[in-house]
Design a protein around this motif. Structure first.
Motif, mmCIF file in Angstrom:
data_model
loop_
_atom_site.group_PDB
_atom_site.id
_atom_site.type_symbol
_atom_site.label_atom_id
_atom_site.label_comp_id
_atom_site.label_asym_id
_atom_site.label_seq_id
_atom_site.Cartn_x
_atom_site.Cartn_y
_atom_site.Cartn_z
ATOM 1 N N ASP A 129 -35.158 -66.489 -53.009
ATOM 2 C CA ASP A 129 -34.924 -67.656 -52.157
ATOM 3 C C ASP A 129 -33.858 -67.318 -51.138
ATOM 4 O O ASP A 129 -32.868 -66.641 -51.470
ATOM 5 C CB ASP A 129 -34.478 -68.856 -53.006
ATOM 6 C CG ASP A 129 -34.563 -70.177 -52.251
ATOM 7 O OD1 ASP A 129 -33.737 -71.081 -52.513
ATOM 8 O OD2 ASP A 129 -35.452 -70.312 -51.388
ATOM 9 N N ASP A 159 -32.474 -69.692 -47.992
ATOM 10 C CA ASP A 159 -32.500 -70.755 -46.989
ATOM 11 C C ASP A 159 -31.109 -71.349 -46.858
ATOM 12 O O ASP A 159 -30.142 -70.772 -47.370
ATOM 13 C CB ASP A 159 -33.568 -71.812 -47.326
ATOM 14 C CG ASP A 159 -33.308 -72.574 -48.619
ATOM 15 O OD1 ASP A 159 -34.251 -73.211 -49.138
ATOM 16 O OD2 ASP A 159 -32.158 -72.544 -49.124
ATOM 17 N N GLU A 160 -31.021 -72.504 -46.235
ATOM 18 C CA GLU A 160 -29.698 -73.062 -45.943
ATOM 19 C C GLU A 160 -29.014 -73.653 -47.177
ATOM 20 O O GLU A 160 -27.839 -73.998 -47.124
ATOM 21 C CB GLU A 160 -29.802 -74.112 -44.846
ATOM 22 C CG GLU A 160 -30.732 -75.264 -45.194
ATOM 23 C CD GLU A 160 -30.769 -76.318 -44.100
ATOM 24 O OE1 GLU A 160 -30.278 -76.042 -42.990
ATOM 25 O OE2 GLU A 160 -31.259 -77.414 -44.367
ATOM 26 N N THR A 220 -39.003 -75.586 -53.225
ATOM 27 C CA THR A 220 -38.229 -76.374 -52.250
ATOM 28 C C THR A 220 -39.168 -77.279 -51.466
ATOM 29 O O THR A 220 -40.227 -76.837 -51.022
ATOM 30 C CB THR A 220 -37.501 -75.447 -51.259
ATOM 31 O OG1 THR A 220 -36.713 -74.501 -51.995
ATOM 32 C CG2 THR A 220 -36.585 -76.245 -50.350
#
Lengths: 225, 148
Positions: free
Chosen positions: A130, A132-133, B109
């Motif tokens: 992973d 991301d932000e 996500t």
């Protein structure tokens, strides 16, 4: 006859005279109206008394309910042990431990700075899971030496973590790179370090290396551009 | 002598006591139910995370499964976004989304936009199947975050 005996005799005579006077009184019958009024007066007094006792009981009832509910809730809470170490709030639930971060007020909601494991990991394959932000998650594996290392950086907001502490000692407080953290060994004999870098939570875990080696590896976690 | 007012008061007190007993029993069941769910903790993971991040009226939901054991052969993450209603009840407002792995680490996500004002949380369900085919599901809730 002594004075006391004379007084006693006189009082006795006065009593007999009173009784004789009473017996001379004519027979009197109370009217029905008077009897009704007396009966009503006595009834009202008894109802008022019983009403008062019910009111007293009703006032005590909410307090009794609150006490009983508190006892039941406390019994439930007592089944869970809580630890608080700096910003780490942990609930030991026997088969696992829940971890929350308490102070997130001034922490960024996204990864504005980046931490990486800068140790020389040649011979390891890298797998970024992973990026991301909100989180960065990478795994390194050396199949020949049977070593697997996981590194994660996550934001603090909205985070709940479940740690597999089944059958193991609860997490202990440690200091990593001058930061507060916890260390524990999972059911699978893996070593896990979690620490608060200030703005983010860093996780470093490994299978196939010792606790001391993991702490040495943690020193290679650095902020990068 | 009969006292109708007294009988009425006594009946009211008995009613309140009955309600109190039901309440206490309900609380006791909640404690027991929690204990039952804790005993079904699954194998296969060192750590699981449930994260909710709110920016404006947009929520980012994240569920992380960190594998470091050999027991799991299949892992399914089921994720949803819940909103708090009256009397601390929760209802699903988005999802469910799912992702499956062969027991290895994974992250799911999702983003939800145009959320109404209120409190939200992410529900992450981790269903792990071990080598013997035994399946266990564990829910993990993020902390609550507010919109507006």
């Amino acid at each position: 006859m002594t004075n006391d005996e004379k007084i006693a005799k006189a009082l006795e005579q006065a009593l007999y005279d009173d009784i004789a006077e009473y017996e001379k009184l004519p027979d009197h019958k109370f009217s029905r109206g008077f009897n009704r009024k007396m009966k009503r007066m006595f009834q009202e007094e008894v109802v008022a008394e019983s009403h008062l006792s019910v009111v007293r009981r009703r006032r005590k009832l909410p307090a009794a309910v609150a006490v009983v509910c508190s006892v039941v809730l406390l019994m439930g809470a007592a089944a869970t042990t809580y630890y608080l170490w700096n910003n780490f709030r942990m609930q030991d639930r026997g088969l696992y431990t829940l971890l929350n971060i308490t102070d997130v007020e001034n922490c960024p909601k996204t990864l504005e700075e980046h931490y990486r494991l800068t140790a020389d990991l040649s011979g390891f394959t890298e797998n970024v899971i992973d990026d991301d932000e909100l989180s960065y998650f990478v795994e390194y594996e050396n199949k020949e030496k049977n070593i697997k290392i996981s590194f994660q950086q996550v934001t603090k907001h909205g985070l709940t973590t479940m740690l597999n502490t089944e059958g193991k000692e609860p997490p202990v407080e440690v200091t990593i790179n001058s930061c507060y953290g916890i260390y524990f060994e999972s059911k699978y004999e893996n070593c896990i370090l979690i620490w608060d870098s200030g703005d983010y939570i860093i996780n470093l875990s490994a299978h196939g290396i010792s606790k001391n080696d993991l702490f040495v590896l943690a020193e290679f976690v650095q902020k990068v551009e | 002598m009969s006292f109708p007012n007294k009988n009425k008061e006594v009946r009211r007190v008995k009613k309140l006591v009955s309600i109190a007993i039901v309440l206490v029993m309900a609380l006791s069941f909640c404690t027991t139910a929690f204990a039952v769910s804790a005993s079904t903790y699954a194998t296969g993971a060192d750590k699981r995370d449930s994260i909710l991040s709110i920016s404006g009226s947009t929520a980012t939901c994240k569920s992380i499964y960190t594998a470091n054991g050999d027991d799991a052969v299949k892992v399914v993450i089921t994720q949803s976004l819940e909103k708090q209603g009256l009397f601390w009840s929760w209802s699903k407002v988005a999802g469910e989304w799912t992702k499956t792995s062969d027991g290895s680490s994974m992250v799911l996500t999702n983003t939800v936009s145009n959320l109404e004002k209120g409190k939200y949380r992410v529900k992450s369900m981790f269903t792990v199947t071990d080598k013997n085919g035994k399946e266990e599901t564990i829910p993990l809730y993020s902390t609550t975050e507010k919109v507006g």
